[in-house]
Each structure stands twice: as C-alpha cells, then as structure tokens.
Design an enzyme around this catalytic site. Structure first.
Site, PDB file in Angstrom:
ATOM      1  N   GLU A  56       0.833  -1.208   0.000  1.00  0.00           N
ATOM      2  CA  GLU A  56       0.000   0.000   0.000  1.00  0.00           C
ATOM      3  C   GLU A  56       0.864   1.254   0.000  1.00  0.00           C
ATOM      4  OE1 GLU A  56      -3.052   0.135  -1.206  1.00  0.00           O
ATOM      5  OE2 GLU A  56      -3.703  -1.257   0.351  1.00  0.00           O
ATOM      6  N   SER A 148     -13.216   4.380 -10.247  1.00  0.00           N
ATOM      7  CA  SER A 148     -12.863   5.371 -11.264  1.00  0.00           C
ATOM      8  C   SER A 148     -11.890   4.802 -12.293  1.00  0.00           C
ATOM      9  CB  SER A 148     -12.296   6.642 -10.615  1.00  0.00           C
ATOM     10  OG  SER A 148     -11.259   6.303  -9.741  1.00  0.00           O
ATOM     11  N   ASP A 192      -3.640   0.622  -9.872  1.00  0.00           N
ATOM     12  CA  ASP A 192      -5.041   0.307 -10.146  1.00  0.00           C
ATOM     13  C   ASP A 192      -5.256  -0.024 -11.617  1.00  0.00           C
ATOM     14  OD1 ASP A 192      -5.177   1.124  -7.552  1.00  0.00           O
ATOM     15  OD2 ASP A 192      -6.148   3.036  -7.976  1.00  0.00           O
TER      16      ASP A 192
HETATM   17  C1  GLA Z   1      -4.996   4.611  -4.652  1.00  0.00           C
HETATM   18  C2  GLA Z   1      -4.156   5.002  -5.846  1.00  0.00           C
HETATM   19  C3  GLA Z   1      -3.088   3.940  -6.115  1.00  0.00           C
HETATM   20  C4  GLA Z   1      -2.281   3.651  -4.842  1.00  0.00           C
HETATM   21  C5  GLA Z   1      -3.212   3.389  -3.665  1.00  0.00           C
HETATM   22  C6  GLA Z   1      -2.470   3.230  -2.375  1.00  0.00           C
HETATM   23  O1  GLA Z   1      -5.732   3.473  -4.942  1.00  0.00           O
HETATM   24  O2  GLA Z   1      -4.965   5.148  -6.991  1.00  0.00           O
HETATM   25  O3  GLA Z   1      -2.252   4.345  -7.160  1.00  0.00           O
HETATM   26  O4  GLA Z   1      -1.393   4.685  -4.573  1.00  0.00           O
HETATM   27  O5  GLA Z   1      -4.169   4.419  -3.516  1.00  0.00           O
HETATM   28  O6  GLA Z   1      -1.709   2.077  -2.366  1.00  0.00           O
END
Ligand code: GLA
Length: 407
Positions: A56, A148, A192
């Site tokens: 994370e 999103s 993501d």
């Molecule tokens: C969001 C962001 C990702 C990542 C997470 C944390 O989901 O879109 O790119 O940074 O937070 O791990």
C-alpha cells in the site's frame, strides 16, 4: 406474457480472454441503451474493480504492489453515433451527460473520467468520433475499490474496439493513468490501472512499479477466499491526505538522495540506512519512509510465501501491513481498525488489513471458505453495535482483467 428466459441464452466466448457471460445480467442495460439512444449497443466492456492484497502506498514510490481484480465490475456499452458529440448515461446516477469532443473541460463530475480518457486518446493521436454510451455495473463508489480507474479502462477499451485503435494493454494502462493524473487531477500511481487491465482469474498480480515488470502468481483458492469488508466510511481520493503523503515521501527521498546520489526514491532506501539516519530525519517523515521501505519488503516476502505456498506466513504479512499503514503511514481510520480487530477474532482468518488509499473504504480479509458465513455474521453484528454503520461484505476470488466483445 412472460419475458423470454434470458438466462438460457449464452453468448459464445468473444472477449479477449474468453470469458463466458450470460445475457441475463446485461439485458436490462441493453434495453435501457436502446431506449435512450434508439439503437443497439455495438460493444460491451466488462472492467473489474481491484483489491490491493498487499503493497500500500508503494506504487508512487517506484515500489512493489500485489493487487488482484475482483468479481465486481463496470459494464460499459457503446455505439458510434456519427457526430462529434459523446452522450453518456450513468445508471448509478440516472443521469445523461453530453459533451463535444472539441471541448473537453473538467467539471468535477463523474463524466470527467470519460472526458479524461477521450482527451488522452486525442492527445495520443487517436482519431475519435462521437459515441453513445451507458455505464452500469456493481462497483461500490468511493469505497477504495477503484471504481474510477475501472471506468477509465472501460472507456479506453470501448474506444479501442469502436474506432479500431491499435492500443497495446500497457499503452491503455499508462493513458488511463494520465487521464486520472492530468485531467481528473489525482496524482495516483499505476497500480489500479495495471491490476484492472492485466489481472487473471486465480492469480494475484505482482508488479514492480519501477520497470513495470509483472508476474501473475497463483492464489490457492480451494480453501481460502477474500472477504472484502466495506466500512461504509467514504473517502474521496482527491482528499488532501493522499497528495500530502506523496509530498512527505518526496521529502524523505530527497534526504536520502542528499546522502547518496544513486537513491532515486524510497524504493532504493535500505532498512539499515533508515535506522542509522533516524535522528537526522523529522519523526513524521521517518515513519512515512519506514512504512514504504518495510512494505516493499513485505510484498516481496508475501510473493515468496504464496509460491511456497505458506498461507499462514502470507496472512501474517497482511496483518503487519495493516499495522504499518495504521501507525507509520497513518492512512487508516478508527472504523477500518475496528473491522480489522474484529476480523482477527474470528477463527479461520489468516490475515486482515485496510486496502486502498485509506481513510475509509474497505478492509481485505483472507478467510477459510468454511468460515465465511461466521465471519460476516460476527464482524457485521459487532461492527454495527460499536458504530452507527452497517458493514457490507463482498466475497471474491481473484478475477480476470478487462474484457470486451462486439455485440
Ligand atoms: C490509490 C491510488 C493507487 C495507490 C493506492 C495506495 O488506490 O490510486 O495508485 O497509490 O491508492 O496504495
């Protein structure tokens, strides 16, 4: 007269990944599409949500992540309309929006995700024309499951099919990230988009966010499943904390770079040099750095544990990740901590942690299949007793990434 039994109609595998899908789940959306636009949809895209298993706040530090796609998805249906106008209807918001491809301006509205991708496609030199579209699906919004990014990838895939755009998966991933960073204005990392596009059923996706090399690692699912617990606390990613954490990481990496020029960012910082320099760094920045450095290590160890396979160890690493997100990175909140504490009291839970950007949203729990019901019952009732909130549970295995089919 009874409507035709759609459940019996099976569409042959047409998606890029050969996913079979019954018409039943799409039938209302296809009807709605016809009703709205007076003709049938030409393409259907399924774009999943993602859950981050471990790793994370490491992606924007050039680190390692280990997410997977889940069984909730955006459904996107589209047809060319022969104009320069895009008309897009959101079933979630029961709202139809129209915009001109020559005038793509951010309006801080859900349609920005569609506009942002159209804009990036044009910037990339892709020839776009107007289209009509309907967005459906069942991803909870603002729950940290990346609704999103899922929508952005769906738009990109639909345009690629409709307008015959020669876009490789990695180009789509990068393009959608730019749409989020530059048009929507959230400077997210690449995790993501990667997970949503390239995940495979039954696997977690180990990604090195520096060189973008990735490996799909099988997750033994005969006895174990993921139970995602939605705290009911919404937190938009645009919130200042996400960007503030990024700045704190930059400060940390600048400090280490001043000691050693080969350190490009926190990915390159060793645990030893972190410990040695503890007193020379602001205590908050130190903790942020410690989270990133140790979380990267945990992702590597977790990938190894899965390969062994040692699921007990895998679960322990997931637990440790939560403690680090909570105490060092401070991106959890009391509801997420409560969900994690309650989960760990249930027999058959190997690991529990917050997942995603944090400050609300969901936890991910690694649960023995035969304990899933007990898990939901116990965690659900104790959670609503202690808060005024109702937790929602999504039971899932790792699923496939984006797929599309012409209709
Ligand atoms: C969001 C962001 C990702 C990542 C997470 C944390 O989901 O879109 O790119 O940074 O937070 O791990």
């Amino acid at each position: 007269m009874e409507p035709a039994k759609a459940a019996l109609i099976i569409i042959p595998p047409f998606s890029r990944y050969g996913i079979m899908e019954t018409l039943e789940e799409n039938i209302t959306e296809l009807d709605k599409f016809k009703e709205l636009f007076g003709k049938a949809a030409e393409v259907a895209v399924t774009s999943p949500a993602r859950v981050n298993i471990i790793g994370e706040h490491t992606d924007y530090n050039d680190g390692f992540v280990f997410p997977a796609a889940i069984n909730r998805s955006t459904k996107f249906f589209a047809s060319k309309n022969g104009t320069r106008t895009v008309k897009v209807y959101s079933s979630n918001y029961s709202e139809l929006v129209e915009f001109d491809l020559e005038e793509l301006k951010r309006t801080r509205h859900w349609s920005d995700y569609v506009k942002g991708v159209c804009r990036e496609l044009s910037v990339q030199g892709c020839h776009l024309e107007g289209f009509d579209a309907l967005i459906g699906g069942n991803i909870p919004i603002a729950s940290g499951l990346s609704s999103s990014a899922s929508l952005e990838l769906a738009v990109c895939e639909a345009c690629a099919v409709l307008f015959d755009l020669p876009l490789e998966p990695l180009e789509q991933i990068k393009l959608c990230r730019r749409a989020e960073n530059q048009f929507v204005g959230v400077s997210c990392g690449i995790m993501d988009q990667f997970a949503i596009k390239l995940s495979r059923k039954g696997h977690g996706l180990f990604l090195d966010c520096r060189n973008l090399e990735y490996e799909l690692i099988p997750i033994p699912s005969d006895e174990l499943v993921f139970v995602i617990a939605d705290s009911g606390v919404e937190r938009g990613l645009g919130a200042t904390e996400y960007h503030q954490r990024q700045k704190q990481c930059e400060r940390g990496s600048l400090f280490f770079n001043s000691l050693n020029k080969s350190i490009r960012n926190l990915r390159d910082v060793s645990e030893d040099s972190l410990v040695v320099n503890r007193d020379n760094i602001d205590p908050v920045i130190f903790r942020r750095c410690r989270h990133v450095v140790t979380e990267n290590k945990r992702v590597l160890l977790a990938a190894q544990a899965l390969k062994n396979p040692d699921m007990k160890r895998f679960g322990e690493l997931i637990n440790q990740s939560h403690e680090s997100c909570k105490s060092d990175y401070e991106v959890s909140c009391k509801e997420l901590d409560l969900l994690v504490d309650l989960a760990r009291m249930v027999p058959g839970v190997l690991g529990a942690r917050m997942t995603g950007a944090g400050f609300g949203g969901c936890t991910i729990n690694l649960v023995m299949r035969n304990r899933v019901e007990e898990f939901q019952q116990k965690v659900g009732s104790l959670y609503s007793k202690s808060t005024s909130l109702t937790a929602k549970f999504y039971v899932t295995e790792a699923e496939d990434g984006v797929s599309s089919r012409k209709l």
